[in-house]
Design a protein around this motif. Structure first.
Motif, short mmCIF file in Angstrom:
data_model
loop_
_atom_site.label_atom_id
_atom_site.label_comp_id
_atom_site.label_asym_id
_atom_site.label_seq_id
_atom_site.Cartn_x
_atom_site.Cartn_y
_atom_site.Cartn_z
N ALA A 49 0.83 -1.21 0.00
CA ALA A 49 0.00 0.00 0.00
C ALA A 49 0.87 1.26 0.00
N THR A 50 1.97 1.23 0.74
CA THR A 50 2.86 2.39 0.82
C THR A 50 3.55 2.62 -0.52
N THR A 51 3.93 1.55 -1.21
CA THR A 51 4.55 1.69 -2.52
C THR A 51 3.62 2.42 -3.49
N SER A 77 0.07 15.55 1.82
CA SER A 77 0.41 14.22 2.34
C SER A 77 1.69 13.66 1.76
N VAL A 78 2.26 14.33 0.72
CA VAL A 78 3.49 13.80 0.12
C VAL A 78 4.72 14.08 0.98
N LEU A 79 4.60 14.97 1.95
CA LEU A 79 5.80 15.41 2.66
C LEU A 79 6.57 14.29 3.37
N PRO A 80 5.92 13.36 4.11
CA PRO A 80 6.69 12.27 4.71
C PRO A 80 7.40 11.41 3.66
N ILE A 81 6.78 11.26 2.51
CA ILE A 81 7.39 10.49 1.42
C ILE A 81 8.63 11.21 0.90
N LEU A 82 8.52 12.52 0.71
CA LEU A 82 9.65 13.29 0.20
C LEU A 82 10.82 13.26 1.18
N ARG A 83 10.53 13.25 2.47
CA ARG A 83 11.62 13.19 3.47
C ARG A 83 12.40 11.88 3.36
N MET A 84 11.71 10.80 2.95
CA MET A 84 12.37 9.51 2.80
C MET A 84 13.01 9.35 1.42
N GLU A 110 1.85 16.74 7.72
CA GLU A 110 2.14 15.33 7.94
C GLU A 110 1.08 14.63 8.79
N GLU A 111 0.56 15.30 9.79
CA GLU A 111 -0.36 14.65 10.71
C GLU A 111 -1.83 14.80 10.29
N ALA A 166 9.37 3.25 -0.12
CA ALA A 166 8.35 2.59 0.71
C ALA A 166 8.99 1.77 1.82
N ASP A 167 10.09 1.08 1.50
CA ASP A 167 10.81 0.33 2.53
C ASP A 167 11.33 1.25 3.62
#
Length: 329
Positions: A49-51, A77-84, A110-111, A166-167
């Motif tokens: 789902a995260t992928t 909501s993309v911000l946590p993804i961009l941080r990773m 994020e929240e 995602a990992d």
């Protein structure tokens, strides 16, 4: 009047320390068996789902080539993804510090997956532009290799990058993934056990009051209102499982159960005071007839059990769920 089974003054497990060690061993074995059998699948499901979420974020940002204020505003909501997606991946507070932006903005994105409602447009654009510049500067070009060449990536490259990010995301939330899966399983176990004995489930969306529950009913994640000390502020205390026994009298309050699972001994002992505080608040508001117990699975050692017993809190082990009968259920 003598004490009866189901009276909260009659301990079921709290007064039997000679049984604690064998119960602890059985509970640890029970948890470890579940973890080995089901936790990897729970992690894989979340990873899939995260992928998909990462792939969506890459599509919105044109594969990290267009991280503009407009995109960040449209898709907070993309911000946590961009941080990773950076090298190295950066924590939320590190991003706030590097970009020199408001913590309120980042936390809202994020929240709550939103832009703070009261922020003015000029400030918002400036802050989002700073965030975009930091992400673009630190983007992991070993993963997003097309950023070095300004070429269009292949679908395979995008999918591979999405899986890696995602990992990373799942690695930061692996404990909550397992904890949520375990909680769902605990509630499903209790629901099955109760329904086999003629109990009826009531959904939490029915504006249910725990003081007016009918005999033979139960509910999950029910909020119970209390007044804090001083009586000026009301809050809700969430209770995992609320059961009104079939044989209950009109004045009897339901049995309140907190579902607890743990994959190690450290965290439960760090948080063992929480249950005692919750019970004290409930009894301050609803009297000593409140019955509050724990439903335990996993790593809970004698130190934890001794503390809860000293606070007057009893428990049922999941590997011996039939002990619920001894609480009048």
């Amino acid at each position: 009047m003598g004490l009866e089974v189901g009276d909260d003054r009659v301990p079921v497990n709290a007064d039997k320390p000679h049984l604690w060690k064998p119960d602890i061993a059985q509970s640890v074995d029970f948890y470890n068996h579940w973890f080995m059998q089901f936790a990897p699948q729970a992690y894989r499901d979340t990873r899939i789902a995260t992928t998909k979420q990462v792939e969506s974020a890459l599509m919105w940002t044109e594969n990290l080539t267009n991280i503009t204020p407009a995109i960040l505003q449209q898709y907070p909501s993309v911000l946590p993804i961009l941080r990773m997606a950076t090298a190295p991946p950066i924590a939320r507070d590190r991003l706030i510090g590097l970009a020199g932006v408001s913590s309120n903005l980042v936390k809202n994105m994020e929240e709550k997956q939103r832009i703070p409602p009261r922020i003015d447009r000029e400030t918002l654009d400036n802050e989002l532009r700073k965030i975009g510049k930091i992400i673009a500067r630190l983007a992991d070009k070993d993963i997003f290799s097309w950023l070095n060449t300004e070429r269009q990536p292949t679908d395979t490259e995008v999918n591979r990058a999405a899986i890696i990010v995602a990992d990373r995301l799942c690695g930061t939330i692996s404990d909550p993934i397992i904890r949520n899966a375990q909680e769902r399983r605990q509630l499903a176990t209790i629901r099955q056990w109760l329904e086999q004995r003629g109990y009826s489930y009531i959904g939490g969306g029915t504006r249910l009051s725990f003081e007016r529950m009918q005999p033979g009913t139960f509910s999950f994640r029910l909020n119970i209102p209390i007044l804090l000390q001083g009586g000026t502020k009301q809050i809700n205390i969430p209770i995992d499982i609320v059961i009104q026994p079939i044989q209950s009298s009109p004045s009897q309050l339901p049995l309140l159960i907190e579902a607890k699972s743990a994959g190690d001994y450290t965290n439960p002992n760090k948080r063992r005071k929480e249950e005692a505080v919750k019970m004290a608040q409930l009894r301050n508001n609803y009297g000593n007839n409140v019955r509050f117990i724990l439903f335990l699975c996993g790593y809970f050692d004698s130190g934890y059990l001794g503390y809860e017993a000293a606070e007057g809190i009893d428990w049922v082990w999941e590997h011996r769920i039939e002990d619920l009968v001894l609480f009048g259920i």
